[in-house]
Design a protein around this motif. Structure first.
Motif, PDB file in Angstrom:
ATOM      1  N   ALA A 262      -4.694   3.681  -6.037  1.00 14.47           N
ATOM      2  CA  ALA A 262      -4.503   3.123  -4.699  1.00 14.47           C
ATOM      3  C   ALA A 262      -5.755   3.235  -3.835  1.00 14.47           C
ATOM      4  CB  ALA A 262      -3.335   3.811  -3.998  1.00 14.47           C
ATOM      5  N   THR A 263      -6.718   4.039  -4.286  1.00 20.57           N
ATOM      6  CA  THR A 263      -7.972   4.130  -3.537  1.00 20.57           C
ATOM      7  C   THR A 263      -8.821   2.875  -3.700  1.00 20.57           C
ATOM      8  OG1 THR A 263      -9.105   5.253  -5.369  1.00 20.57           O
ATOM      9  CG2 THR A 263      -8.009   6.645  -3.734  1.00 20.57           C
TER      10      THR A 263
ATOM     11  N   GLN B  87       0.814  -1.209   0.000  1.00 18.86           N
ATOM     12  CA  GLN B  87       0.000   0.000   0.000  1.00 18.86           C
ATOM     13  C   GLN B  87       0.851   1.264   0.000  1.00 18.86           C
ATOM     14  OE1 GLN B  87      -3.047  -0.061  -0.677  1.00 18.86           O
ATOM     15  NE2 GLN B  87      -3.626   2.073  -0.356  1.00 18.86           N
ATOM     16  N   GLU B  88       1.985   1.244   0.675  1.00 15.42           N
ATOM     17  CA  GLU B  88       2.842   2.431   0.718  1.00 15.42           C
ATOM     18  C   GLU B  88       3.307   2.805  -0.690  1.00 15.42           C
ATOM     19  OE1 GLU B  88       6.326   4.630   0.246  1.00 15.42           O
ATOM     20  OE2 GLU B  88       6.492   2.435   0.171  1.00 15.42           O
TER      21      GLU B  88
ATOM     22  N   THR C 120      -2.253 -10.618 -13.546  1.00 11.77           N
ATOM     23  CA  THR C 120      -2.019  -9.250 -13.086  1.00 11.77           C
ATOM     24  C   THR C 120      -0.600  -8.841 -13.431  1.00 11.77           C
ATOM     25  OG1 THR C 120      -2.285  -7.727 -11.209  1.00 11.77           O
ATOM     26  CG2 THR C 120      -1.205  -9.831 -10.759  1.00 11.77           C
ATOM     27  N   TYR C 121      -0.420  -7.572 -13.750  1.00 16.36           N
ATOM     28  CA  TYR C 121       0.883  -6.976 -14.050  1.00 16.36           C
ATOM     29  C   TYR C 121       1.478  -6.447 -12.754  1.00 16.36           C
ATOM     30  CZ  TYR C 121       3.046  -5.638 -18.588  1.00 16.36           C
ATOM     31  OH  TYR C 121       3.800  -5.573 -19.724  1.00 16.36           O
ATOM     32  N   ILE C 122       2.728  -6.753 -12.473  1.00 18.68           N
ATOM     33  CA  ILE C 122       3.441  -6.205 -11.320  1.00 18.68           C
ATOM     34  C   ILE C 122       4.741  -5.600 -11.835  1.00 18.68           C
ATOM     35  CG2 ILE C 122       4.607  -6.738  -9.139  1.00 18.68           C
ATOM     36  CD1 ILE C 122       2.579  -9.035  -8.789  1.00 18.68           C
ATOM     37  N   LEU C 123       4.959  -4.330 -11.533  1.00 16.05           N
ATOM     38  CA  LEU C 123       6.144  -3.614 -11.990  1.00 16.05           C
ATOM     39  C   LEU C 123       7.206  -3.661 -10.904  1.00 16.05           C
ATOM     40  CD1 LEU C 123       4.399  -0.462 -13.527  1.00 16.05           C
ATOM     41  CD2 LEU C 123       5.289  -2.445 -14.759  1.00 16.05           C
ATOM     42  N   ALA C 124       8.242  -4.441 -11.124  1.00 13.29           N
ATOM     43  CA  ALA C 124       9.338  -4.525 -10.166  1.00 13.29           C
ATOM     44  C   ALA C 124      10.284  -3.341 -10.362  1.00 13.29           C
ATOM     45  CB  ALA C 124      10.092  -5.834 -10.336  1.00 13.29           C
ATOM     46  N   GLY C 125      10.681  -2.717  -9.253  1.00 11.53           N
ATOM     47  CA  GLY C 125      11.588  -1.584  -9.333  1.00 11.53           C
ATOM     48  C   GLY C 125      10.984  -0.278  -8.882  1.00 11.53           C
ATOM     49  N   LEU C 126       9.723  -0.304  -8.461  1.00 12.76           N
ATOM     50  CA  LEU C 126       9.058   0.917  -8.000  1.00 12.76           C
ATOM     51  C   LEU C 126       9.210   1.128  -6.495  1.00 12.76           C
ATOM     52  CD1 LEU C 126       5.706   0.775 -10.024  1.00 12.76           C
ATOM     53  CD2 LEU C 126       7.684   2.253 -10.439  1.00 12.76           C
TER      54      LEU C 126
ATOM     55  N   ARG D 281      11.857  -7.473  -2.956  1.00 15.14           N
ATOM     56  CA  ARG D 281      11.823  -8.809  -3.536  1.00 15.14           C
ATOM     57  C   ARG D 281      10.881  -9.694  -2.742  1.00 15.14           C
ATOM     58  NH1 ARG D 281      14.203 -13.560  -1.949  1.00 15.14           N
ATOM     59  NH2 ARG D 281      14.716 -15.071  -3.617  1.00 15.14           N
ATOM     60  N   GLU D 282      10.998  -9.626  -1.413  1.00 18.54           N
ATOM     61  CA  GLU D 282      10.194 -10.487  -0.547  1.00 18.54           C
ATOM     62  C   GLU D 282       8.708 -10.184  -0.691  1.00 18.54           C
ATOM     63  OE1 GLU D 282      14.277 -10.549   0.506  1.00 18.54           O
ATOM     64  OE2 GLU D 282      12.919  -8.809   0.384  1.00 18.54           O
ATOM     65  N   ALA D 283       8.356  -8.901  -0.801  1.00 15.38           N
ATOM     66  CA  ALA D 283       6.944  -8.522  -0.927  1.00 15.38           C
ATOM     67  C   ALA D 283       6.372  -9.011  -2.249  1.00 15.38           C
ATOM     68  CB  ALA D 283       6.795  -7.005  -0.809  1.00 15.38           C
ATOM     69  N   ILE D 284       7.151  -8.895  -3.310  1.00 15.99           N
ATOM     70  CA  ILE D 284       6.680  -9.338  -4.625  1.00 15.99           C
ATOM     71  C   ILE D 284       6.509 -10.848  -4.647  1.00 15.99           C
ATOM     72  CG2 ILE D 284       7.279  -9.510  -7.072  1.00 15.99           C
ATOM     73  CD1 ILE D 284       8.611  -6.748  -6.799  1.00 15.99           C
ATOM     74  N   LEU D 285       7.474 -11.568  -4.090  1.00 15.99           N
ATOM     75  CA  LEU D 285       7.370 -13.031  -4.091  1.00 15.99           C
ATOM     76  C   LEU D 285       6.251 -13.514  -3.166  1.00 15.99           C
ATOM     77  CD1 LEU D 285      11.125 -14.092  -4.193  1.00 15.99           C
ATOM     78  CD2 LEU D 285       9.421 -14.272  -6.013  1.00 15.99           C
TER      79      LEU D 285
END
Length: 377
Positions: A257-258, A246-247, A282-288, A292-296
């Motif tokens: 985000a709402t 969420q952050e 779903t699309y997830i943009l890594a690097g924003l 790593r742990e949150a994405i996995l």
């Protein structure tokens, strides 16, 4: 210092694609291949290249690409281009040629290339509504989004009609062998969040040509829209998180985000019941900013649900608030994509099982090649 875990001579296609997509590439002759996609939704400021049998999108018009260690030479007599680093050849690639359907115009006089574009070797894509309620205010817009750029530059039109989409899709199949199509949209006003546009577009396309379709929209307020989209001819559905905490969501895409993460998860669950496992993604943009742990962790939750987590490296697009944001390092991407590929294989939702869409295409990420490494191991 070379940032891949492997020496150059031992790079797998997966690692090479990952490195190229993180760094981008410099072209000796920018005219090689058909025109790069600039602005708009989806993979922007990229060019398509084919490595072996895999076609991928690689940044060429971004800040990291201008400093890329990878240089791509013009094609030789066989149509192959050398990719070099510090003068040493590390691969040979091909550039897809300009699609034949780009030379045509619709019955009402609009160039086909302004209605839909070829995103990879055989994938047609369009943004049905090139406007978005999130883009109307910089306080609400997704900071990475360039949906308004191609419209402002006159490279597309604001609303592609069902008739136009059907006409172009049919021609793309017949002239260029397109195998599936992506329909995305800016989010309109209304509680359907773009699902209604997916319905009317899919009906027209499926009446004209037998072509697998992926629809992409925000989670509609009422889950009944999933069945309506399916009944209209949408074969696979994408509802894109982009960020998983969420952050990061509030910082990078304050308007989107709402819509709570809980709403996405409940909508994923409802959609899988309609479309089936692997047919929701779903699309997830890594690097924003997500770790790593949150994405996995999110990737595992999604795999357990039967939702394909299409993780791609963030690409800073010129003219957006994040144009100077660094692209993720190749080793960061590999540390996500390798274990994620294993999760996907264990869950039985591989990219090759998807009927249509970004996950099936796979051109914006090395994820599908990491899946194959696990399968062949």
């Amino acid at each position: 210092m070379f940032e891949s875990d492997l020496p150059e001579s031992n790079l797998s296609d997966a690692d090479l694609i990952n490195d190229l997509q993180s760094h981008g590439m410099r072209l000796v002759d920018p005219r090689v291949g058909h025109e790069a996609r600039r602005g708009g939704a989806g993979p922007s400021d990229h060019k398509a290249i084919t490595i072996g049998e895999t076609t991928v999108m690689v940044p060429v018009h971004t800040a990291p690409a201008f400093e890329s260690p990878f240089l791509v030479e013009p094609p030789d007599a066989k149509g192959q281009s050398r990719v070099t680093r510090d003068g040493a050849e590390i691969a040979k690639v091909r550039f897809p040629t300009k699609p034949k359907f780009y030379d045509l115009t619709t019955a009402d006089g609009v160039p086909y290339s302004q209605i839909a574009t070829l995103h990879s070797r055989d994938v047609l894509a369009t943004t049905v509504l090139q406007t978005c309620i999130r883009y109307e205010s910089r306080k609400k817009t997704c900071q990475f989004c360039a949906i308004g750029q191609s419209l402002a530059a006159g490279r597309t039109i604001a609303h592609k009609t069902p008739a136009q989409l059907a006409e172009v899709a049919k021609a793309a199949v017949e002239l260029d062998g397109v195998k599936h199509m992506v329909l995305t949209t800016g989010t309109p006003k209304g509680r359907d969040r773009g699902a209604a546009v997916m319905v009317e577009s899919a009906r027209a396309i499926k009446a004209a040509v037998d072509l697998p379709l992926q629809g992409q929209c925000e989670p509609p307020d009422d889950d009944i829209w999933h069945q309506r989209m399916k009944d209209a001819g949408i074969d696979a559905l994408g509802m894109h998180l982009e960020a998983v905490t969420q952050e990061v969501r509030e910082r990078i895409m304050p308007g989107k985000a709402t819509v709570p993460l809980e709403k996405y998860m409940s909508s994923f669950e409802a959609a899988v019941k309609v479309f089936g496992r692997a047919q929701v993604s779903t699309y997830i943009l890594a690097g924003l900013g997500d770790t790593r742990e949150a994405i996995l962790e999110m990737g595992q939750k999604l795999c357990d649900m039967g939702v394909y987590p299409f993780v791609v490296p963030f690409v800073p697009i010129s003219g957006t608030p994040l144009e100077s944001h660094p692209a993720p390092k190749p080793e960061f991407m590999a540390s996500i994509l390798r274990p994620l590929g294993e999760m996907i294989v264990r869950a039985g939702i591989r990219s090759e099982d998807i009927k249509a869409g970004c996950g099936k295409c796979g051109a914006c990420s090395a994820l599908s090649t990491y899946e194959k490494l696990k399968v062949s191991a």
